[in-house]
Design a protein around this motif. Structure first.
Motif, PDB file in Angstrom:
ATOM      1  N   GLY A 106      21.275  34.972  84.445  1.00 12.64           N
ATOM      2  CA  GLY A 106      22.669  34.623  84.664  1.00 12.64           C
ATOM      3  C   GLY A 106      23.508  34.984  83.454  1.00 12.64           C
ATOM      4  O   GLY A 106      22.995  35.105  82.326  1.00 12.64           O
ATOM      5  N   ALA A 107      24.807  35.124  83.671  1.00  5.54           N
ATOM      6  CA  ALA A 107      25.690  35.604  82.610  1.00  5.54           C
ATOM      7  C   ALA A 107      25.770  34.651  81.427  1.00  5.54           C
ATOM      8  O   ALA A 107      25.803  35.084  80.269  1.00  5.54           O
ATOM      9  N   LYS A 108      25.794  33.341  81.681  1.00  3.65           N
ATOM     10  CA  LYS A 108      25.986  32.370  80.595  1.00  3.65           C
ATOM     11  C   LYS A 108      24.926  32.532  79.514  1.00  3.65           C
ATOM     12  O   LYS A 108      25.242  32.706  78.328  1.00  3.65           O
ATOM     13  N   TRP A 109      23.653  32.479  79.901  1.00  7.60           N
ATOM     14  CA  TRP A 109      22.571  32.560  78.925  1.00  7.60           C
ATOM     15  C   TRP A 109      22.430  33.972  78.376  1.00  7.60           C
ATOM     16  O   TRP A 109      22.140  34.167  77.183  1.00  7.60           O
ATOM     17  N   ALA A 110      22.633  34.964  79.216  1.00  9.76           N
ATOM     18  CA  ALA A 110      22.511  36.353  78.763  1.00  9.76           C
ATOM     19  C   ALA A 110      23.515  36.668  77.669  1.00  9.76           C
ATOM     20  O   ALA A 110      23.172  37.309  76.659  1.00  9.76           O
ATOM     21  N   LEU A 111      24.750  36.228  77.832  1.00  7.26           N
ATOM     22  CA  LEU A 111      25.785  36.487  76.831  1.00  7.26           C
ATOM     23  C   LEU A 111      25.485  35.773  75.525  1.00  7.26           C
ATOM     24  O   LEU A 111      25.701  36.323  74.435  1.00  7.26           O
ATOM     25  N   LEU A 112      24.974  34.549  75.609  1.00  5.87           N
ATOM     26  CA  LEU A 112      24.637  33.803  74.398  1.00  5.87           C
ATOM     27  C   LEU A 112      23.478  34.451  73.649  1.00  5.87           C
ATOM     28  O   LEU A 112      23.497  34.537  72.414  1.00  5.87           O
ATOM     29  N   ILE A 113      22.475  34.921  74.379  1.00  2.72           N
ATOM     30  CA  ILE A 113      21.343  35.591  73.741  1.00  2.72           C
ATOM     31  C   ILE A 113      21.796  36.880  73.074  1.00  2.72           C
ATOM     32  O   ILE A 113      21.419  37.186  71.930  1.00  2.72           O
ATOM     33  N   SER A 114      22.616  37.652  73.775  1.00  2.22           N
ATOM     34  CA  SER A 114      23.134  38.899  73.214  1.00  2.22           C
ATOM     35  C   SER A 114      23.949  38.632  71.949  1.00  2.22           C
ATOM     36  O   SER A 114      23.814  39.346  70.941  1.00  2.22           O
ATOM     37  N   ALA A 115      24.791  37.613  71.986  1.00  2.00           N
ATOM     38  CA  ALA A 115      25.627  37.270  70.833  1.00  2.00           C
ATOM     39  C   ALA A 115      24.785  36.841  69.637  1.00  2.00           C
ATOM     40  O   ALA A 115      25.028  37.277  68.507  1.00  2.00           O
ATOM     41  N   ALA A 116      23.783  35.996  69.890  1.00  2.00           N
ATOM     42  CA  ALA A 116      22.916  35.529  68.804  1.00  2.00           C
ATOM     43  C   ALA A 116      22.153  36.696  68.181  1.00  2.00           C
ATOM     44  O   ALA A 116      22.047  36.801  66.948  1.00  2.00           O
ATOM     45  N   ALA A 117      21.650  37.591  69.018  1.00  2.86           N
ATOM     46  CA  ALA A 117      20.909  38.749  68.512  1.00  2.86           C
ATOM     47  C   ALA A 117      21.815  39.652  67.682  1.00  2.86           C
ATOM     48  O   ALA A 117      21.406  40.163  66.627  1.00  2.86           O
ATOM     49  N   PHE A 118      23.055  39.840  68.135  1.00  8.20           N
ATOM     50  CA  PHE A 118      24.003  40.673  67.409  1.00  8.20           C
ATOM     51  C   PHE A 118      24.329  40.057  66.052  1.00  8.20           C
ATOM     52  O   PHE A 118      24.433  40.764  65.039  1.00  8.20           O
ATOM     53  N   GLY A 119      24.476  38.743  66.015  1.00  7.60           N
ATOM     54  CA  GLY A 119      24.754  38.071  64.757  1.00  7.60           C
ATOM     55  C   GLY A 119      23.604  38.175  63.772  1.00  7.60           C
ATOM     56  O   GLY A 119      23.801  38.509  62.589  1.00  7.60           O
ATOM     57  N   VAL A 120      22.390  37.916  64.231  1.00  9.03           N
ATOM     58  CA  VAL A 120      21.214  37.987  63.355  1.00  9.03           C
ATOM     59  C   VAL A 120      20.995  39.419  62.877  1.00  9.03           C
ATOM     60  O   VAL A 120      20.638  39.652  61.711  1.00  9.03           O
TER      61      VAL A 120
END
Length: 237
Positions: A106-120
């Protein structure tokens, strides 16, 4: 260029075998509407970045000196370099993997995972692994939120193009003013600025880091409300 080609091939393989989709599921083929998305993203983010730098110049009394003569060949090389690097990062963080995550989680979790990975990722790309907690947290917060906004844009537009425009626009304008590798200070050189307290410097750093993404998120939401048909493109299978 070879690395970008490898990423495109890997993206095609992932989409083909996991989602039974072609590479155009990412909205990467530059049809007319997608080019419009890209140009809107590019010029909007350039405007926002110029505005952010103008605010910094006023608040911190930054004195800039225009370079003379301006090397337009170098600016073009910078444009091409940042286009390739932005496309590479976008295909990794807002490409096939994000598409699959949206499909599976789903979009909610996918976007959060993508954002966290981009930050790290930026902690490592900036060479900050040995820094204190506060600078690392700042980088993850700012770049992670930026990654979230760009991933949100990808999800809503069904295309990588507008977020790619955002990414390129920001990186390109920053090279006009600030020292960077391999291209930096292409138009202006900073001569001086006032010193501020550590606390005020932190407040301003948070503003400078988050303001462009907050404005961008509001802009995307406005565009989607204003004319949804311009930004949603039927995906090719």
């Amino acid at each position: 260029m070879l690395g970008l080609l490898v990423i495109i091939v890997v993206s095609w393989v992932l989409l083909h075998f996991i989602e039974k989709k072609s590479i155009d599921a990412l909205g990467i083929i530059p049809y007319e509407k997608r080019l419009i998305q890209f140009l809107i993203g590019l010029f909007f983010m350039m405007l926002v970045t110029f505005l952010t730098i103008y605010i910094e110049s006023v608040v911190l009394t930054v004195d800039w000196q225009l370079k003379s003569p301006i090397d337009y060949t170098l600016i073009f090389k910078s444009f091409m370099y940042h286009l390739r690097s932005a496309l590479t990062e976008d295909l990794i963080f807002r490409g096939a993997i994000l598409y699959i995550l949206i499909s599976k989680l789903g979009a909610k979790w996918a976007l959060l995972i993508s954002a966290a990975a981009f930050g790290v990722y930026h902690v490592f790309s900036y060479g900050m692994t040995s820094e204190r907690f506060v600078p690392i947290f700042y980088v993850i917060l700012v770049t992670g939120f930026t990654g979230y906004v760009w991933a949100y844009t990808f999800n809503k537009t069904k295309s990588i193009m507008m977020a790619l425009g955002f990414h390129l626009g920001y990186n390109l304008v920053m090279t006009f003013f600030y020292t960077s590798q391999p291209y930096g200070e292409l138009l202006f050189t900073e001569l001086s600025r006032i010193n501020v307290s550590e606390l005020n410097g932190l407040y301003y750093a948070l503003f400078k880091g988050l303001f462009p993404s907050i404005i961008t998120l509001a802009f995307v939401k406005f565009l989607l409300l204003f004319d949804l048909k311009l930004f949603i493109i039927k995906q090719q299978t």
